[in-house]
Scaffold this motif. Structure first.
Motif, PDB file in Angstrom:
ATOM      1  N   GLY A 221       0.822  -1.206   0.000  1.00 41.46           N
ATOM      2  CA  GLY A 221       0.000   0.000   0.000  1.00 41.46           C
ATOM      3  C   GLY A 221       0.854   1.254   0.000  1.00 41.46           C
ATOM      4  O   GLY A 221       0.548   2.240  -0.700  1.00 41.46           O
ATOM      5  N   CYS A 222       1.943   1.236   0.755  1.00 40.60           N
ATOM      6  CA  CYS A 222       2.855   2.387   0.790  1.00 40.60           C
ATOM      7  C   CYS A 222       3.532   2.596  -0.557  1.00 40.60           C
ATOM      8  O   CYS A 222       3.719   3.737  -1.006  1.00 40.60           O
ATOM      9  CB  CYS A 222       3.906   2.176   1.880  1.00 40.60           C
ATOM     10  N   LYS A 269      -6.413   1.818   0.778  1.00 39.91           N
ATOM     11  CA  LYS A 269      -7.059   1.630   2.077  1.00 39.91           C
ATOM     12  C   LYS A 269      -7.133   0.159   2.453  1.00 39.91           C
ATOM     13  O   LYS A 269      -6.987  -0.197   3.625  1.00 39.91           O
ATOM     14  CB  LYS A 269      -8.456   2.242   2.055  1.00 39.91           C
ATOM     15  N   CYS A 270      -7.388  -0.687   1.467  1.00 37.88           N
ATOM     16  CA  CYS A 270      -7.453  -2.132   1.737  1.00 37.88           C
ATOM     17  C   CYS A 270      -6.120  -2.676   2.231  1.00 37.88           C
ATOM     18  O   CYS A 270      -6.078  -3.700   2.926  1.00 37.88           O
ATOM     19  CB  CYS A 270      -7.867  -2.884   0.466  1.00 37.88           C
ATOM     20  N   CYS A 271      -5.034  -1.998   1.878  1.00 33.30           N
ATOM     21  CA  CYS A 271      -3.693  -2.431   2.301  1.00 33.30           C
ATOM     22  C   CYS A 271      -3.270  -1.820   3.631  1.00 33.30           C
ATOM     23  O   CYS A 271      -2.410  -2.380   4.325  1.00 33.30           O
ATOM     24  CB  CYS A 271      -2.654  -2.041   1.249  1.00 33.30           C
ATOM     25  N   PHE A 339     -16.873 -10.366  -1.204  1.00 34.87           N
ATOM     26  CA  PHE A 339     -17.258 -10.742   0.153  1.00 34.87           C
ATOM     27  C   PHE A 339     -16.458  -9.937   1.175  1.00 34.87           C
ATOM     28  O   PHE A 339     -17.011  -9.375   2.122  1.00 34.87           O
ATOM     29  CB  PHE A 339     -17.022 -12.237   0.350  1.00 34.87           C
ATOM     30  N   ALA A 340     -15.152  -9.844   0.960  1.00 35.50           N
ATOM     31  CA  ALA A 340     -14.297  -9.091   1.889  1.00 35.50           C
ATOM     32  C   ALA A 340     -14.672  -7.617   1.893  1.00 35.50           C
ATOM     33  O   ALA A 340     -14.720  -6.978   2.944  1.00 35.50           O
ATOM     34  CB  ALA A 340     -12.829  -9.263   1.495  1.00 35.50           C
ATOM     35  N   LYS A 341     -14.953  -7.064   0.729  1.00 31.19           N
ATOM     36  CA  LYS A 341     -15.308  -5.654   0.630  1.00 31.19           C
ATOM     37  C   LYS A 341     -16.618  -5.373   1.359  1.00 31.19           C
ATOM     38  O   LYS A 341     -16.772  -4.347   2.023  1.00 31.19           O
ATOM     39  CB  LYS A 341     -15.437  -5.262  -0.846  1.00 31.19           C
ATOM     40  N   ALA A 342     -17.564  -6.308   1.254  1.00 31.96           N
ATOM     41  CA  ALA A 342     -18.844  -6.124   1.933  1.00 31.96           C
ATOM     42  C   ALA A 342     -18.660  -6.057   3.441  1.00 31.96           C
ATOM     43  O   ALA A 342     -19.295  -5.254   4.126  1.00 31.96           O
ATOM     44  CB  ALA A 342     -19.794  -7.264   1.567  1.00 31.96           C
ATOM     45  N   ILE A 343     -17.750  -6.887   3.960  1.00 31.26           N
ATOM     46  CA  ILE A 343     -17.479  -6.872   5.394  1.00 31.26           C
ATOM     47  C   ILE A 343     -16.813  -5.562   5.788  1.00 31.26           C
ATOM     48  O   ILE A 343     -17.160  -4.940   6.794  1.00 31.26           O
ATOM     49  CB  ILE A 343     -16.588  -8.060   5.792  1.00 31.26           C
ATOM     50  N   VAL A 344     -15.856  -5.098   4.969  1.00 33.94           N
ATOM     51  CA  VAL A 344     -15.164  -3.846   5.256  1.00 33.94           C
ATOM     52  C   VAL A 344     -16.153  -2.687   5.321  1.00 33.94           C
ATOM     53  O   VAL A 344     -16.085  -1.825   6.194  1.00 33.94           O
ATOM     54  CB  VAL A 344     -14.090  -3.571   4.185  1.00 33.94           C
TER      55      VAL A 344
END
Length: 353
Positions: A221-222, A269-271, A339-344
């Motif tokens: 991410g950086c 942001k995900c990272c 699925f992961a994005k929905a949880i986030v």
């Protein structure tokens, strides 16, 4: 003993050492060309990069050789063609040499500097990011953590069908280590100090000396943020100032400019969750919308290594479901991201949201 002349470490059986092209903490890197009369033209390319150090201090290079042997098979990791001992030009010492793929595009760090600190076009960043994500997926699936992902450890290779475009490849595995996937063992073995470059260290590395797969994702991410902005991820005149910000109790986060695209901001942001349990994995990031529609190196490559997780947030995302009606493996990758994005989206813990 410092290497100042091109032949300080001597030539190989099949290759001639050229000028120095890089230098790090564990060895110097030279360009090398094959000898005209060699019988190993099919084994080695015509030009290589040779990473060398004296045998007496070559433990890290030898470890790097072992790791690269375990990681063979990914076009997004630098290739190693073998190793060889040579005699110094003055005959006073032996040198240990890694024979590596030569990357004529230089480092990603050099590419960013050429932008004049303005950042790279997003279209270019997306290409490099996908390569790095796929390389990390292969590494993590094989049970390794890089521990020093940064622009200077990403090399650029001209694409076969388009010399004006580059494929990014992860290099320098001197700090890489086996991942500790058992959380209890991780806590027991975390007494060692962190390794790597302060600017790209994760909060858990600074606070708890824990460096596992999520730490590589934080560094990713950086790197993406650095590519897009051309500016340092953290402000600080010294390594100590940067370390203090990363490990601060206020739980600071790097600034993400609002002029970036929604997809780019979301990927970063995900990272950059401070809690490593909530960071997306390389497997899930491969299907992030930021990387959609890229076909410059073909879509046929899909790493075969499977990733095992012990992070509660990501339980169930790494293995194919046992449902008889489940879709193909390729479809499951996209489903895992959604699925992961929905949880986030349902969590209130994310400081950026």
């Amino acid at each position: 003993m410092a290497a100042t002349k091109k032949n300080t470490y001597g030539d190989g059986v099949d290759w001639i050492r050229g000028s120095i092209i890089g230098k790090g903490g564990f060895g110097s890197v030279y360009a090398a060309t094959l000898k005209k009369n060699t019988e190993n033209k099919l084994r080695f390319p015509s030009v290589m990069a040779v990473k060398s150090s004296e045998v007496s201090v070559s433990t890290t290079l030898q470890k790097e050789m072992e790791i690269m042997s375990d990681l063979k098979g990914s076009p997004y990791l630098i290739e190693c063609f073998g190793h060889e001992a040579t005699i110094s030009s003055d005959g006073t010492f032996l040198a240990y040499n890694l024979l590596l793929e030569y990357c004529s595009g230089g480092t990603l760090g050099e590419r960013i500097k050429k932008s004049g600190d303005k950042g790279l076009p997003e279209s270019e960043v997306r290409v490099y990011t996908r390569c790095i994500v796929r390389g990390l997926y292969h590494m993590h699936g094989a049970g390794y953590v890089h521990c020093d992902i940064k622009p200077d450890n990403i090399l650029l290779v001209p694409q076969v069908n388009n010399s004006a475009s580059f494929t990014a490849k992860i290099c320098d595995f001197g700090l890489a280590k086996r991942e500790v996937r058992n959380f209890k063992k991780r806590r027991i073995t975390r007494g060692q100090n962190w390794q790597g470059t302060p600017m790209y260290l994760s909060p858990e590395a600074v606070r708890d000396n824990i460096q596992e797969a999520p730490s590589d994702i934080w560094a990713l991410g950086c790197v993406v943020l650095k590519m897009l902005t051309g500016k340092p991820v953290w402000e600080g005149d010294t390594a100590g100032e940067i370390i203090n910000k990363i490990g601060a109790e206020e739980e600071l986060l790097p600034d993400i400019p609002d002029y970036l695209s929604d997809e780019a901001m979301d990927f970063i942001k995900c990272c950059l969750w401070r809690n490593p349990s909530y960071r997306f994995t390389a497997q899930i990031l491969m299907d992030h919308p930021f990387l959609d529609g890229l076909t410059e190196d073909g879509d046929s490559y899909r790493p075969t290594a499977r990733v095992m997780f012990d992070r509660p947030f990501l339980d169930g995302l790494s293995e194919d479901d046992d449902d008889e009606d489940s879709d193909s493996e390729d479809d499951s990758f996209g489903d895992s991201y959604c699925f992961a994005k929905a949880i986030v989206d349902d969590l209130s813990l994310y400081s950026y949201m």
